[in-house]
Design a protein around this motif. Structure first.
Motif, PDB file in Angstrom:
ATOM      1  N   THR A 184       4.130  -5.555 -15.750  1.00 17.92           N
ATOM      2  CA  THR A 184       3.166  -6.611 -15.592  1.00 17.92           C
ATOM      3  C   THR A 184       2.169  -5.551 -15.466  1.00 17.92           C
ATOM      4  OG1 THR A 184       4.111  -7.672 -14.022  1.00 17.92           O
ATOM      5  CG2 THR A 184       1.761  -8.200 -13.382  1.00 17.92           C
ATOM      6  N   ALA A 185       1.983  -4.555 -16.027  1.00 21.11           N
ATOM      7  CA  ALA A 185       0.466  -3.480 -16.035  1.00 21.11           C
ATOM      8  C   ALA A 185       0.422  -4.082 -17.563  1.00 21.11           C
ATOM      9  CB  ALA A 185       0.452  -2.413 -14.992  1.00 21.11           C
ATOM     10  N   GLU A 186       1.079  -3.389 -18.187  1.00 19.28           N
ATOM     11  CA  GLU A 186       1.402  -3.104 -19.612  1.00 19.28           C
ATOM     12  C   GLU A 186       0.941  -4.450 -19.764  1.00 19.28           C
ATOM     13  OE1 GLU A 186       3.826  -1.123 -22.838  1.00 19.28           O
ATOM     14  OE2 GLU A 186       5.019  -1.766 -20.970  1.00 19.28           O
ATOM     15  N   ALA A 187       1.356  -5.396 -20.135  1.00 22.63           N
ATOM     16  CA  ALA A 187       1.279  -6.790 -20.430  1.00 22.63           C
ATOM     17  C   ALA A 187      -0.043  -7.502 -20.238  1.00 22.63           C
ATOM     18  CB  ALA A 187       1.728  -8.238 -19.560  1.00 22.63           C
ATOM     19  N   ASP A 202      15.279   3.879  -2.820  1.00 21.79           N
ATOM     20  CA  ASP A 202      14.341   4.663  -3.659  1.00 21.79           C
ATOM     21  C   ASP A 202      14.827   3.332  -5.347  1.00 21.79           C
ATOM     22  OD1 ASP A 202      13.254   6.765  -2.623  1.00 21.79           O
ATOM     23  OD2 ASP A 202      14.675   8.405  -3.494  1.00 21.79           O
ATOM     24  N   ASN A 203      16.319   3.139  -5.369  1.00 22.71           N
ATOM     25  CA  ASN A 203      16.368   2.170  -5.718  1.00 22.71           C
ATOM     26  C   ASN A 203      15.885   0.635  -5.842  1.00 22.71           C
ATOM     27  OD1 ASN A 203      18.549   3.648  -7.392  1.00 22.71           O
ATOM     28  ND2 ASN A 203      20.145   2.687  -5.898  1.00 22.71           N
ATOM     29  N   ASP A 204      15.531   0.560  -4.375  1.00 26.61           N
ATOM     30  CA  ASP A 204      14.951  -0.486  -4.689  1.00 26.61           C
ATOM     31  C   ASP A 204      13.456  -0.483  -4.630  1.00 26.61           C
ATOM     32  OD1 ASP A 204      16.879  -2.239  -3.281  1.00 26.61           O
ATOM     33  OD2 ASP A 204      16.447  -1.687  -1.210  1.00 26.61           O
ATOM     34  N   PHE A 205      12.216   1.040  -4.825  1.00 30.58           N
ATOM     35  CA  PHE A 205      11.565   1.086  -4.637  1.00 30.58           C
ATOM     36  C   PHE A 205      11.066   0.999  -6.116  1.00 30.58           C
ATOM     37  CE2 PHE A 205       8.494   4.009  -6.560  1.00 30.58           C
ATOM     38  CZ  PHE A 205       7.372   3.573  -6.444  1.00 30.58           C
ATOM     39  N   TRP A 206      12.177   1.305  -7.407  1.00 30.82           N
ATOM     40  CA  TRP A 206      11.989   0.967  -8.417  1.00 30.82           C
ATOM     41  C   TRP A 206      12.388   0.450  -9.127  1.00 30.82           C
ATOM     42  CZ3 TRP A 206      10.644   4.925 -11.187  1.00 30.82           C
ATOM     43  CH2 TRP A 206      10.629   5.013 -13.086  1.00 30.82           C
ATOM     44  N   ALA A 207      12.996  -1.109  -8.422  1.00 26.74           N
ATOM     45  CA  ALA A 207      12.864  -2.218  -9.312  1.00 26.74           C
ATOM     46  C   ALA A 207      11.402  -2.572  -9.290  1.00 26.74           C
ATOM     47  CB  ALA A 207      13.621  -3.323  -8.218  1.00 26.74           C
ATOM     48  N   ARG A 208      10.897  -2.536  -8.453  1.00 28.47           N
ATOM     49  CA  ARG A 208       9.507  -2.858  -7.826  1.00 28.47           C
ATOM     50  C   ARG A 208       8.521  -2.098  -8.451  1.00 28.47           C
ATOM     51  NH1 ARG A 208      11.102  -1.936  -1.933  1.00 28.47           N
ATOM     52  NH2 ARG A 208       9.541  -0.226  -1.806  1.00 28.47           N
ATOM     53  N   TYR A 209       8.864  -0.793  -8.322  1.00 26.54           N
ATOM     54  CA  TYR A 209       7.699  -0.117  -9.240  1.00 26.54           C
ATOM     55  C   TYR A 209       7.945  -0.832 -10.649  1.00 26.54           C
ATOM     56  CZ  TYR A 209       5.480   3.499 -11.829  1.00 26.54           C
ATOM     57  OH  TYR A 209       4.856   4.185 -13.110  1.00 26.54           O
ATOM     58  N   LYS A 210       9.162  -1.121 -11.628  1.00 26.55           N
ATOM     59  CA  LYS A 210       8.972  -0.992 -12.726  1.00 26.55           C
ATOM     60  C   LYS A 210       8.517  -2.749 -12.787  1.00 26.55           C
ATOM     61  CE  LYS A 210      12.198  -2.073 -16.552  1.00 26.55           C
ATOM     62  NZ  LYS A 210      13.970  -1.889 -16.551  1.00 26.55           N
ATOM     63  N   GLU A 213      12.840  11.574 -11.439  1.00 24.29           N
ATOM     64  CA  GLU A 213      13.267  11.961 -10.050  1.00 24.29           C
ATOM     65  C   GLU A 213      14.270  10.023  -8.900  1.00 24.29           C
ATOM     66  OE1 GLU A 213      11.649  14.654  -7.112  1.00 24.29           O
ATOM     67  OE2 GLU A 213      11.374  16.527  -9.338  1.00 24.29           O
ATOM     68  N   VAL A 214      13.074   9.796  -9.153  1.00 26.01           N
ATOM     69  CA  VAL A 214      13.349   8.343  -7.868  1.00 26.01           C
ATOM     70  C   VAL A 214      14.507   7.420  -9.127  1.00 26.01           C
ATOM     71  CG1 VAL A 214      12.067   6.497  -7.358  1.00 26.01           C
ATOM     72  CG2 VAL A 214      11.359   8.320  -6.498  1.00 26.01           C
ATOM     73  N   ARG A 215      14.437   6.939 -10.535  1.00 24.88           N
ATOM     74  CA  ARG A 215      14.809   6.989 -11.457  1.00 24.88           C
ATOM     75  C   ARG A 215      16.339   7.059 -11.353  1.00 24.88           C
ATOM     76  NH1 ARG A 215      16.717   5.468 -16.068  1.00 24.88           N
ATOM     77  NH2 ARG A 215      16.183   7.594 -17.093  1.00 24.88           N
ATOM     78  N   MET A 216      16.584   7.996 -10.794  1.00 24.96           N
ATOM     79  CA  MET A 216      18.090   8.228 -11.032  1.00 24.96           C
ATOM     80  C   MET A 216      18.342   8.756  -9.748  1.00 24.96           C
ATOM     81  SD  MET A 216      18.633   8.871 -14.008  1.00 24.96           S
ATOM     82  CE  MET A 216      19.838   9.518 -14.126  1.00 24.96           C
ATOM     83  N   ARG A 221       0.740  -1.354  -0.022  1.00 25.45           N
ATOM     84  CA  ARG A 221      -0.256  -0.215   0.084  1.00 25.45           C
ATOM     85  C   ARG A 221       1.238   1.386   0.598  1.00 25.45           C
ATOM     86  NH1 ARG A 221      -5.821  -0.657   1.435  1.00 25.45           N
ATOM     87  NH2 ARG A 221      -6.210  -3.013   1.897  1.00 25.45           N
ATOM     88  N   SER A 222       2.430   1.344   0.593  1.00 26.33           N
ATOM     89  CA  SER A 222       2.554   2.106   0.639  1.00 26.33           C
ATOM     90  C   SER A 222       3.754   2.968  -0.775  1.00 26.33           C
ATOM     91  CB  SER A 222       3.934   2.001   1.677  1.00 26.33           C
ATOM     92  OG  SER A 222       4.981   3.406   1.604  1.00 26.33           O
ATOM     93  N   ASP A 223       3.358   1.874  -0.982  1.00 27.64           N
ATOM     94  CA  ASP A 223       4.685   1.829  -2.907  1.00 27.64           C
ATOM     95  C   ASP A 223       3.473   1.810  -3.525  1.00 27.64           C
ATOM     96  OD1 ASP A 223       6.578   0.933  -2.309  1.00 27.64           O
ATOM     97  OD2 ASP A 223       6.597  -0.687  -2.910  1.00 27.64           O
ATOM     98  N   GLN A 224       2.401   1.476  -3.568  1.00 28.73           N
ATOM     99  CA  GLN A 224       1.105   2.675  -4.138  1.00 28.73           C
ATOM    100  C   GLN A 224       0.483   3.292  -4.279  1.00 28.73           C
ATOM    101  OE1 GLN A 224      -2.812  -0.063  -4.291  1.00 28.73           O
ATOM    102  NE2 GLN A 224      -1.904  -1.920  -3.298  1.00 28.73           N
ATOM    103  N   ARG A 225       1.082   4.364  -2.513  1.00 27.20           N
ATOM    104  CA  ARG A 225       0.785   5.801  -2.269  1.00 27.20           C
ATOM    105  C   ARG A 225       2.085   6.559  -3.679  1.00 27.20           C
ATOM    106  NH1 ARG A 225      -0.777   3.609   2.412  1.00 27.20           N
ATOM    107  NH2 ARG A 225       1.113   4.456   3.081  1.00 27.20           N
ATOM    108  N   ARG A 226       3.117   5.831  -3.342  1.00 26.14           N
ATOM    109  CA  ARG A 226       3.682   6.939  -3.913  1.00 26.14           C
ATOM    110  C   ARG A 226       4.155   6.514  -5.662  1.00 26.14           C
ATOM    111  NH1 ARG A 226      10.181   5.085  -3.063  1.00 26.14           N
ATOM    112  NH2 ARG A 226      10.853   7.240  -3.756  1.00 26.14           N
ATOM    113  N   ALA A 227       3.475   5.626  -5.905  1.00 28.05           N
ATOM    114  CA  ALA A 227       3.755   5.131  -7.146  1.00 28.05           C
ATOM    115  C   ALA A 227       1.985   6.150  -7.988  1.00 28.05           C
ATOM    116  CB  ALA A 227       3.276   4.216  -7.393  1.00 28.05           C
TER     117      ALA A 227
END
Length: 98
Positions: free
Chosen positions: A91-94, A78-86, A69-72, A51-57
């Motif tokens: 998955t959402a796109e597919a 932030d790197n860990d979050f970005w990996a989860r977000y990616k 900004e997060v990606r860079m 849920r925390s990641d969802q709010r951030r995304a």
């Protein structure tokens, strides 16, 4: 790939998702998105992000520059979050653009 198939199978079994942070942001800020697409993206988020990641995304819908900004960011968190977000985004796109 195996993980994506498991996530998709879980989504098929889940049925209709409740409105969450991603769904709300999608409906508010994603221009041409419709309720079915936003709901699908929320289902993927429910299966792949906390849920925390969802709010951030969800903030990326309002301010896409935050995603860059997060990606860079040099921060490991932030790197860990970005990996989860990616993984979520792929998955959402597919799953949601069929």
């Amino acid at each position: 790939m195996k993980t994506s198939l498991i996530v998709i199978a879980g989504l098929l079994a889940a049925g209709t998702a409740h409105a969450g942070a991603i769904d709300s942001a999608c409906m508010k800020y994603a221009g041409r998105a419709n309720a079915a697409t936003c709901g699908c993206i929320q289902q993927v988020a429910d299966s792949t992000l906390s849920r925390s990641d969802q709010r951030r995304a969800a903030g990326f819908f309002k301010d896409p520059d935050k995603a860059q900004e997060v990606r860079m960011s040099p921060s490991q968190a932030d790197n860990d979050f970005w990996a989860r977000y990616k993984a979520f985004a792929e998955t959402a796109e597919a799953y949601c653009t069929r």
